[in-house]
Design an enzyme around this catalytic site. Sequence first.
Site: not given
Length: 362
Positions: A88, A189, A193-194
Amino acid sequence: MTDVTDGVLHTLFHSDQGGHEQVVLCQDRASGLKAVIALHSTALGPALGGTRFYPYANEEAAVADALNLARGMSYKNAMAGLDHGGGKAVIIGDPERIKTEALLLAYGRFVASLGGRYVTACDVGTYVADMDVVARECPWTTGRSPGNGGAGDSSVLTAYGVFQGMRASAQHLWGDPTLRGRKVGVAGVGKVGHHLVEHLLADGAEVVVTDVRAEAVRRLTDLHPRVTVVADTDALIRVGGLDVYAPCALGGALDDDTVPALAATVVCGAANNQLAHPGVEKDLADRGILYAPDYVVNAGGVIQVADELHGFDFDRAKVKAARIFDTTLDIFTRAKKDGIPPAAAADRIAEHRIAEARSASR
């Protein structure tokens, strides 16, 4: 005198977050780049993981996050059945203020200097357009736009994988792999999330959401006015009749304050490192809350970007992401058999695969 037990090197070499193969501190004064690239393991193959662009409180927090996220990627890639280790990167700073083409190109040169040991992609604060820029300096870049030979937005399959994890949780707990008629709370979201909300609505779930960004909520409710909105996460976890809680923002969502107040009987979300500290997984189990390990269910994105390295085929990648359903069920079965929380069961399976690969390479 500086307390040597509190520094970055102590975190790397002595803490539970340590054990990494390599950590690279990157600085380019001309562009303002300050970044950390952490490679946890390459036992299964080149380390694969995204680039987070975030305004950390200090450099120590950035290093700690990179180490934690890289370790999580080793486990995630192992559980997803990928021939990749875990890595990462974090870029320190507010992407809204300091992100420039020059900075991204400088970052790409640092990734390229690792010679393929680390393959980067998008994460919080970075997007497909950013990876297109990074790729101009680094061939080991995924999450690029289709026009540049990439797979595009990896949040599509990330959300799909989380939905499969929810379906597996429903199968395990209620005997039916559907969220129809269930109340699901989604915290965050944004990119993932959306998409997750859309899967849930299509499946017949009742959805309650919150997000610190009013514009993200507005975009969602403009499209789906039947979604209920609450003020914040504190309100969301206490919603009456909540069946599933889906943390889809930053990590640490499950802590000593959240778990006792949580109304849901299932936790399954897209956020990385949801458990604030060791022991939270047992607290969840003691309360009878089924926890679908985050790095298992949110692996759809890394499955997508890994497929990009072989000439991206969305249908092929989606088939692989759909297997998250079976993997999650297997973890619940192993946890019940061994009398341990699902997070511990997932860790054991991932560690076994990594250990086998390490032994085979000697």
